[in-house]
Scaffold this active site. Sequence first.
Site, mmCIF file in Angstrom:
data_model
loop_
_atom_site.group_PDB
_atom_site.id
_atom_site.type_symbol
_atom_site.label_atom_id
_atom_site.label_comp_id
_atom_site.label_asym_id
_atom_site.label_seq_id
_atom_site.Cartn_x
_atom_site.Cartn_y
_atom_site.Cartn_z
ATOM 1 N N CYS A 50 -21.221 7.985 -1.244
ATOM 2 C CA CYS A 50 -22.183 8.617 -2.148
ATOM 3 C C CYS A 50 -23.058 9.616 -1.403
ATOM 4 C CB CYS A 50 -23.041 7.556 -2.836
ATOM 5 S SG CYS A 50 -22.114 6.620 -4.076
ATOM 6 N N ASN B 160 -22.299 1.316 -11.536
ATOM 7 C CA ASN B 160 -21.054 1.072 -10.808
ATOM 8 C C ASN B 160 -19.988 0.547 -11.767
ATOM 9 O OD1 ASN B 160 -22.657 -1.300 -10.887
ATOM 10 N ND2 ASN B 160 -21.546 -2.225 -9.193
ATOM 11 N N CYS C 100 -19.172 3.988 -7.463
ATOM 12 C CA CYS C 100 -20.577 3.583 -7.396
ATOM 13 C C CYS C 100 -21.394 4.225 -8.524
ATOM 14 C CB CYS C 100 -21.187 4.030 -6.075
ATOM 15 S SG CYS C 100 -20.357 3.388 -4.624
ATOM 16 N N CYS D 194 -24.171 4.174 -0.489
ATOM 17 C CA CYS D 194 -23.141 3.997 0.538
ATOM 18 C C CYS D 194 -22.804 5.348 1.157
ATOM 19 C CB CYS D 194 -21.895 3.357 -0.068
ATOM 20 S SG CYS D 194 -20.896 4.483 -1.056
ATOM 21 N N GLU E 63 -24.187 5.851 -8.241
ATOM 22 C CA GLU E 63 -24.689 7.172 -7.862
ATOM 23 C C GLU E 63 -23.654 8.251 -8.161
ATOM 24 O OE1 GLU E 63 -24.632 4.323 -6.125
ATOM 25 O OE2 GLU E 63 -25.923 4.459 -4.360
ATOM 26 N N GLU F 127 -16.336 -1.238 -11.407
ATOM 27 C CA GLU F 127 -15.364 -1.841 -10.499
ATOM 28 C C GLU F 127 -13.972 -1.841 -11.111
ATOM 29 O OE1 GLU F 127 -17.002 -5.683 -9.447
ATOM 30 O OE2 GLU F 127 -18.345 -4.749 -7.977
HETATM 31 ZN ZN ZN Z 1 -21.738 4.593 -3.182
#
Ligand code: ZN
Length: 153
Positions: free
Chosen positions: A110, A59, A70, A107, A72, A61
Amino acid sequence: MEQKRMEAVQSGAALPPKMIETLITTALKMRERAYCPYSGYSVGAALLTKSGKIYGGCNIENAAYPDTVCGERTAIFKAISEGECAFVAIAVAGGRSETPEGYSVPCGSCRQVMNEFCDPDDFTIVVAKSTEEYKVFTLRDLLPESFSPAALV
Ligand code: ZN
């Protein structure tokens, strides 16, 4: 770890335990590269392509929070940008502590991105605390009744 070559596996449903272990180990290692100064929640991912390559992701940010991506999707976008678009499985590990205490499931964004490129019944998602503690899902398990590219044909 990126583009580490594995024996080619064509189906996520037949993922050998040894390969699951390799993916989890890679995902755990990718957590070290996470850029997460705001949440402190580091996520690592390891995406296995049908050609047998593994793409790692973490990830990343941003001070403008919605611009965060993210782990993924980082792995998936890396693979696609390298010309890979057929995937078998992804392993994900994340948390605030050095050793994940919980399962970091993908999430919704993703899951939707996975749905663009993966067969929902034949793409395996491994969420792991460690190589001993993990759960295995298909994409359909995590994204039933999805909106898919087929809707726009
Ligand atoms: Zn995600």
